[in-house]
Design a protein around this motif. Structure first.
Motif, PDB file in Angstrom:
ATOM      1  N   PRO A   1       0.795  -1.227   0.000  1.00 34.05           N
ATOM      2  CA  PRO A   1       0.000   0.000   0.000  1.00 34.05           C
ATOM      3  C   PRO A   1       0.831   1.282   0.000  1.00 34.05           C
ATOM      4  O   PRO A   1       0.339   2.329  -0.397  1.00 34.05           O
ATOM      5  CB  PRO A   1      -0.838  -0.118   1.270  1.00 34.05           C
ATOM      6  CG  PRO A   1      -0.106  -1.082   2.131  1.00 34.05           C
ATOM      7  CD  PRO A   1       0.611  -2.010   1.209  1.00 34.05           C
ATOM      8  N   ASN A   2       2.070   1.212   0.405  1.00 34.36           N
ATOM      9  CA  ASN A   2       2.909   2.411   0.447  1.00 34.36           C
ATOM     10  C   ASN A   2       3.945   2.429  -0.662  1.00 34.36           C
ATOM     11  O   ASN A   2       4.828   3.276  -0.670  1.00 34.36           O
ATOM     12  CB  ASN A   2       3.610   2.517   1.810  1.00 34.36           C
ATOM     13  CG  ASN A   2       2.610   2.660   2.940  1.00 34.36           C
ATOM     14  OD1 ASN A   2       1.616   3.349   2.800  1.00 34.36           O
ATOM     15  ND2 ASN A   2       2.857   1.978   4.036  1.00 34.36           N
ATOM     16  N   GLY A   3       3.869   1.503  -1.586  1.00 30.97           N
ATOM     17  CA  GLY A   3       4.847   1.410  -2.666  1.00 30.97           C
ATOM     18  C   GLY A   3       4.484   2.271  -3.861  1.00 30.97           C
ATOM     19  O   GLY A   3       3.496   2.997  -3.865  1.00 30.97           O
ATOM     20  N   SER A   4       5.295   2.175  -4.887  1.00 25.12           N
ATOM     21  CA  SER A   4       5.029   2.872  -6.133  1.00 25.12           C
ATOM     22  C   SER A   4       4.104   2.010  -6.988  1.00 25.12           C
ATOM     23  O   SER A   4       4.276   0.799  -7.064  1.00 25.12           O
ATOM     24  CB  SER A   4       6.340   3.114  -6.884  1.00 25.12           C
ATOM     25  OG  SER A   4       6.075   3.590  -8.178  1.00 25.12           O
ATOM     26  N   PHE A   5       3.148   2.639  -7.619  1.00 21.73           N
ATOM     27  CA  PHE A   5       2.194   1.905  -8.448  1.00 21.73           C
ATOM     28  C   PHE A   5       2.406   2.166  -9.929  1.00 21.73           C
ATOM     29  O   PHE A   5       1.591   1.758 -10.749  1.00 21.73           O
ATOM     30  CB  PHE A   5       0.762   2.261  -8.037  1.00 21.73           C
ATOM     31  CG  PHE A   5       0.483   1.931  -6.604  1.00 21.73           C
ATOM     32  CD1 PHE A   5       0.376   0.620  -6.191  1.00 21.73           C
ATOM     33  CD2 PHE A   5       0.374   2.933  -5.658  1.00 21.73           C
ATOM     34  CE1 PHE A   5       0.137   0.302  -4.870  1.00 21.73           C
ATOM     35  CE2 PHE A   5       0.137   2.625  -4.330  1.00 21.73           C
ATOM     36  CZ  PHE A   5       0.023   1.310  -3.932  1.00 21.73           C
ATOM     37  N   GLU A   6       3.480   2.834 -10.255  1.00 20.65           N
ATOM     38  CA  GLU A   6       3.781   3.142 -11.655  1.00 20.65           C
ATOM     39  C   GLU A   6       3.834   1.855 -12.470  1.00 20.65           C
ATOM     40  O   GLU A   6       4.608   0.943 -12.176  1.00 20.65           O
ATOM     41  CB  GLU A   6       5.116   3.877 -11.749  1.00 20.65           C
ATOM     42  CG  GLU A   6       5.351   4.533 -13.092  1.00 20.65           C
ATOM     43  CD  GLU A   6       4.414   5.692 -13.370  1.00 20.65           C
ATOM     44  OE1 GLU A   6       4.014   5.850 -14.527  1.00 20.65           O
ATOM     45  OE2 GLU A   6       4.064   6.413 -12.426  1.00 20.65           O
TER      46      GLU A   6
END
Length: 107
Positions: free
Chosen positions: A40-45
């Protein structure tokens, strides 16, 4: 007899109102949907995220992920389990429960 009918009618109305208020208390959380992912706190690119509504797909696009609109609800949990997609934005409590069982975090 008339008094009994009036009392029964009032009880029916009170029960109906109680049920309506109880359901109204739970409706907003499911009406807006929840975003479920492993990080949930990561990059979603570039992440592929299933979504089912305009609002959900706009959210997914807004975080830099690629929305997959209308992913088959019957197979979305299996697709997450196999790593075919990276997350889901849904209002389905059934899907949310199954996804959380796989270790996904739903906010």
């Amino acid at each position: 007899m008339k008094t009994f009918e009036i009392a029964a009618g009032r009880i029916g109305v009170l029960c109906g109102l109680s049920l309506a208020f109880a359901l109204a208390g739970t409706a907003p959380a499911s009406a807006f949907g929840r975003f479920c992912t492993k990080t949930p706190n990561g990059s979603f690119e570039g992440a592929n995220i299933a979504c089912y509504s305009d609002k959900g797909c706009a959210f997914v696009k807004g975080i830099g992920a690629d929305p997959i609109r209308g992913y088959d609800k019957r197979s979305v949990v299996a697709a997450l389990g196999r790593g075919k997609i990276d997350g889901v934005y849904t209002s389905s409590q059934k899907i949310i429960d199954q996804v959380e069982d796989l270790g996904y975090i739903c906010n």
